[in-house]
Design a protein around this motif. Sequence first.
Motif, PDB file in Angstrom:
ATOM      1  N   LYS A  65      24.616  44.840  31.997  1.00  0.00           N
ATOM      2  CA  LYS A  65      25.348  43.863  31.175  1.00  0.00           C
ATOM      3  C   LYS A  65      26.832  43.828  31.518  1.00  0.00           C
ATOM      4  N   TRP A  66      27.450  44.990  31.727  1.00  0.00           N
ATOM      5  CA  TRP A  66      28.875  45.005  32.028  1.00  0.00           C
ATOM      6  C   TRP A  66      29.152  44.385  33.394  1.00  0.00           C
ATOM      7  N   GLN A  67      28.216  44.522  34.340  1.00  0.00           N
ATOM      8  CA  GLN A  67      28.387  43.899  35.646  1.00  0.00           C
ATOM      9  C   GLN A  67      28.283  42.382  35.531  1.00  0.00           C
ATOM     10  N   PRO A 104      35.809  45.170  40.837  1.00  0.00           N
ATOM     11  CA  PRO A 104      34.941  45.365  42.002  1.00  0.00           C
ATOM     12  C   PRO A 104      34.293  44.062  42.446  1.00  0.00           C
ATOM     13  N   SER A 105      34.031  43.980  43.745  1.00  0.00           N
ATOM     14  CA  SER A 105      33.328  42.824  44.297  1.00  0.00           C
ATOM     15  C   SER A 105      31.859  43.210  44.464  1.00  0.00           C
ATOM     16  N   ALA A 143      29.040  40.690  32.890  1.00  0.00           N
ATOM     17  CA  ALA A 143      30.257  40.257  32.200  1.00  0.00           C
ATOM     18  C   ALA A 143      31.415  40.111  33.184  1.00  0.00           C
ATOM     19  N   ILE A 144      31.548  41.035  34.112  1.00  0.00           N
ATOM     20  CA  ILE A 144      32.604  40.954  35.125  1.00  0.00           C
ATOM     21  C   ILE A 144      32.377  39.750  36.038  1.00  0.00           C
ATOM     22  N   ILE A 145      31.145  39.528  36.435  1.00  0.00           N
ATOM     23  CA  ILE A 145      30.823  38.376  37.288  1.00  0.00           C
ATOM     24  C   ILE A 145      31.162  37.073  36.568  1.00  0.00           C
ATOM     25  N   GLY A 146      30.795  36.989  35.293  1.00  0.00           N
ATOM     26  CA  GLY A 146      31.099  35.800  34.509  1.00  0.00           C
ATOM     27  C   GLY A 146      32.592  35.580  34.342  1.00  0.00           C
ATOM     28  N   TRP A 147      33.334  36.644  34.084  1.00  0.00           N
ATOM     29  CA  TRP A 147      34.785  36.552  33.925  1.00  0.00           C
ATOM     30  C   TRP A 147      35.436  36.069  35.212  1.00  0.00           C
ATOM     31  N   ARG A 148      35.024  36.653  36.337  1.00  0.00           N
ATOM     32  CA  ARG A 148      35.603  36.251  37.619  1.00  0.00           C
ATOM     33  C   ARG A 148      35.297  34.799  37.932  1.00  0.00           C
ATOM     34  N   ALA A 149      34.096  34.361  37.610  1.00  0.00           N
ATOM     35  CA  ALA A 149      33.728  32.959  37.845  1.00  0.00           C
ATOM     36  C   ALA A 149      34.552  32.030  36.958  1.00  0.00           C
ATOM     37  N   PHE A 150      34.725  32.388  35.687  1.00  0.00           N
ATOM     38  CA  PHE A 150      35.517  31.584  34.752  1.00  0.00           C
ATOM     39  C   PHE A 150      36.957  31.435  35.236  1.00  0.00           C
ATOM     40  N   VAL A 151      37.561  32.542  35.636  1.00  0.00           N
ATOM     41  CA  VAL A 151      38.949  32.511  36.094  1.00  0.00           C
ATOM     42  C   VAL A 151      39.071  31.706  37.387  1.00  0.00           C
ATOM     43  N   THR A 152      38.144  31.894  38.297  1.00  0.00           N
ATOM     44  CA  THR A 152      38.183  31.164  39.566  1.00  0.00           C
ATOM     45  C   THR A 152      38.050  29.670  39.353  1.00  0.00           C
ATOM     46  N   MET A 153      37.122  29.247  38.493  1.00  0.00           N
ATOM     47  CA  MET A 153      36.937  27.824  38.243  1.00  0.00           C
ATOM     48  C   MET A 153      38.174  27.186  37.627  1.00  0.00           C
ATOM     49  N   ASN A 154      38.822  27.906  36.714  1.00  0.00           N
ATOM     50  CA  ASN A 154      40.027  27.369  36.087  1.00  0.00           C
ATOM     51  C   ASN A 154      41.226  27.396  37.030  1.00  0.00           C
ATOM     52  N   ALA A 155      41.267  28.328  37.949  1.00  0.00           N
ATOM     53  CA  ALA A 155      42.371  28.389  38.913  1.00  0.00           C
ATOM     54  C   ALA A 155      42.255  27.264  39.940  1.00  0.00           C
ATOM     55  N   LEU A 156      41.042  26.797  40.209  1.00  0.00           N
ATOM     56  CA  LEU A 156      40.839  25.753  41.208  1.00  0.00           C
ATOM     57  C   LEU A 156      40.982  24.341  40.661  1.00  0.00           C
ATOM     58  N   ASP A 157      40.889  24.178  39.342  1.00  0.00           N
ATOM     59  CA  ASP A 157      40.982  22.833  38.755  1.00  0.00           C
ATOM     60  C   ASP A 157      42.289  22.151  39.028  1.00  0.00           C
TER      61      ASP A 157
END
Length: 50
Positions: free
Chosen positions: A32-34, A18-19, A36-50
């Motif tokens: 907490k679960w929300q 979900p967005s 966690a999802i926000i953190g996961w999406r941020a982690f994946v996005t940052m690594n995809a942009l590097d």
Amino acid sequence: MKKGLFKVLAKANKLMLPSFTKQQLDLSKAKKWQLAIIGWRAFVTMNALD
């Protein structure tokens, strides 16, 4: 290889998770679960942009 994997994960995140910005979620009231999802999406996005 690593960057390609994260690009695929980013597309999967966009389709399946979900967005919370569209739902106008207040981060101070997020569960907490929300967070966690926000953190996961941020982690994946940052690594995809590097």
